[in-house]
Motif scaffolding. Sequence first.
Motif, PDB file in Angstrom:
ATOM      1  N   TRP A   1      30.463  24.117  32.297  1.00 36.52           N
ATOM      2  CA  TRP A   1      28.716  23.726  31.385  1.00 36.52           C
ATOM      3  C   TRP A   1      28.324  22.440  31.844  1.00 36.52           C
ATOM      4  CZ3 TRP A   1      25.786  25.990  27.799  1.00 36.52           C
ATOM      5  CH2 TRP A   1      26.601  27.238  27.544  1.00 36.52           C
TER       6      TRP A   1
ATOM      7  N   LEU B   1      33.496  40.155  31.742  1.00 35.81           N
ATOM      8  CA  LEU B   1      34.529  39.621  30.606  1.00 35.81           C
ATOM      9  C   LEU B   1      34.678  40.580  29.514  1.00 35.81           C
ATOM     10  CD1 LEU B   1      35.562  37.082  30.398  1.00 35.81           C
ATOM     11  CD2 LEU B   1      33.933  36.156  28.533  1.00 35.81           C
TER      12      LEU B   1
ATOM     13  N   ARG C   1      37.755  42.635  30.961  1.00 35.89           N
ATOM     14  CA  ARG C   1      38.495  42.592  31.426  1.00 35.89           C
ATOM     15  C   ARG C   1      39.354  41.309  29.699  1.00 35.89           C
ATOM     16  NH1 ARG C   1      42.736  40.899  31.862  1.00 35.89           N
ATOM     17  NH2 ARG C   1      43.740  39.932  34.180  1.00 35.89           N
ATOM     18  N   GLU C   2      38.839  41.179  28.765  1.00 38.83           N
ATOM     19  CA  GLU C   2      39.533  40.911  27.731  1.00 38.83           C
ATOM     20  C   GLU C   2      40.690  41.705  26.917  1.00 38.83           C
ATOM     21  OE1 GLU C   2      37.054  36.777  26.637  1.00 38.83           O
ATOM     22  OE2 GLU C   2      36.627  38.411  25.881  1.00 38.83           O
TER      23      GLU C   2
ATOM     24  N   VAL D   1      35.444  36.050  41.438  1.00 34.73           N
ATOM     25  CA  VAL D   1      36.593  36.282  40.550  1.00 34.73           C
ATOM     26  C   VAL D   1      36.921  37.959  40.370  1.00 34.73           C
ATOM     27  CG1 VAL D   1      35.187  34.675  39.599  1.00 34.73           C
ATOM     28  CG2 VAL D   1      34.105  36.241  39.018  1.00 34.73           C
TER      29      VAL D   1
ATOM     30  N   ASP E   1      41.072  38.033  39.402  1.00 30.78           N
ATOM     31  CA  ASP E   1      39.940  38.596  38.164  1.00 30.78           C
ATOM     32  C   ASP E   1      40.738  37.949  36.873  1.00 30.78           C
ATOM     33  OD1 ASP E   1      42.712  39.586  37.949  1.00 30.78           O
ATOM     34  OD2 ASP E   1      41.790  41.715  37.148  1.00 30.78           O
ATOM     35  N   ALA E   2      41.682  36.271  36.312  1.00 31.62           N
ATOM     36  CA  ALA E   2      42.093  36.560  36.142  1.00 31.62           C
ATOM     37  C   ALA E   2      40.196  35.971  34.236  1.00 31.62           C
ATOM     38  CB  ALA E   2      42.700  34.660  35.916  1.00 31.62           C
ATOM     39  N   PRO E   3      40.769  35.868  33.268  1.00 29.63           N
ATOM     40  CA  PRO E   3      39.998  35.849  32.202  1.00 29.63           C
ATOM     41  C   PRO E   3      38.571  34.910  32.470  1.00 29.63           C
ATOM     42  CG  PRO E   3      41.649  36.884  31.008  1.00 29.63           C
ATOM     43  CD  PRO E   3      42.304  36.411  32.910  1.00 29.63           C
ATOM     44  N   ARG E   4      39.752  33.626  32.736  1.00 32.33           N
ATOM     45  CA  ARG E   4      39.362  32.292  32.359  1.00 32.33           C
ATOM     46  C   ARG E   4      38.058  32.170  33.694  1.00 32.33           C
ATOM     47  NH1 ARG E   4      43.268  27.219  32.587  1.00 32.33           N
ATOM     48  NH2 ARG E   4      40.541  26.641  33.819  1.00 32.33           N
ATOM     49  N   ASN E   5      38.312  32.994  34.791  1.00 32.59           N
ATOM     50  CA  ASN E   5      38.025  32.939  36.085  1.00 32.59           C
ATOM     51  C   ASN E   5      36.487  33.800  35.741  1.00 32.59           C
ATOM     52  OD1 ASN E   5      40.487  31.368  36.974  1.00 32.59           O
ATOM     53  ND2 ASN E   5      40.834  33.264  38.358  1.00 32.59           N
TER      54      ASN E   5
ATOM     55  N   GLU F   1      34.819  34.193  33.256  1.00 26.97           N
ATOM     56  CA  GLU F   1      34.356  33.927  32.293  1.00 26.97           C
ATOM     57  C   GLU F   1      33.599  32.321  33.088  1.00 26.97           C
ATOM     58  OE1 GLU F   1      36.389  32.130  29.569  1.00 26.97           O
ATOM     59  OE2 GLU F   1      34.665  31.401  28.541  1.00 26.97           O
ATOM     60  N   ALA F   2      34.011  31.739  34.054  1.00 24.08           N
ATOM     61  CA  ALA F   2      33.595  30.558  34.795  1.00 24.08           C
ATOM     62  C   ALA F   2      32.373  31.439  35.750  1.00 24.08           C
ATOM     63  CB  ALA F   2      34.414  30.054  35.591  1.00 24.08           C
TER      64      ALA F   2
END
Lengths: 168, 85
Positions: free
Chosen positions: A3, A61, A64-65, A134, A138-142, A144-145
């Motif tokens: 952000w 996203l 992936r979640e 990403v 492909d981790a969800p946090r990655n 998302e960013a």
Amino acid sequence: MMWVLIISELLVFGAGLLAFSAVRLTDPDGFAQAQQHLDRTGAALNTIVLVTSGFLAAMALRWRESDRRNLARLALIGASLLGVVFLVIKGAEYADKAALGITFETHAFFLFYYMLTGFHAAHVVAGILILLLVAWKDAPRNIEAGAAFWHMVDLVWVLLFPVIYLFG
Amino acid sequence: MSTQVLLRAWLFLIGLSAASALVAHELSDVLDRRLVGMLILVLAFAKSRVILTWYLGLSQAPSWRRGFQVVLGLYCCVLFGFYLL
């Protein structure tokens, strides 16, 4: 952290658009004439391309979640391919200007045009690389960013397009 | 964010983009220049709201969303002010 980057980028582009608007006051007729050389249809098409790409990044996203990894990866690759389409259309637009002998020295309008759209295109290139990165890691946090960065690129275009291309 | 919400946001963005193109191409010769400028900016503001709220997830942080909307709204007003001068 993402952000902070998003807000900084919005401030940079926001300042650029304000400077463009302020300089236009010094030569409104010249700016209006220069704007006639822009390809509004191509730019409008690019808006559709970019918001569709943003939709795919958002869906990635979501998928992936819910553990649909392959679908998420495909969506990210699709989003980055649409980013490439955006760059191809933008490249054709620059090529048209070059063929007409229009450079950033032609008029103050084109200085801002090349500076703002070129800087945005550089962000599109960065965004494409991030989306592909990403898709691999492909981790969800990655994801998302990466998707947030891509939405920022989308958001900047949504503000840049009307001011540069449509305000006559 | 549910698939349906994201799909609706996308369709809304497509609609707003089409409306911007329509206003710029078809109405710029018919309507007053100031009105056209205002419509184009209102549509851009609406698009930015959709992206912030649904794509960037600010629907889950209402105070941040309000903050962004106020700042973006003021920014669009300044742009419109320059346009009118």
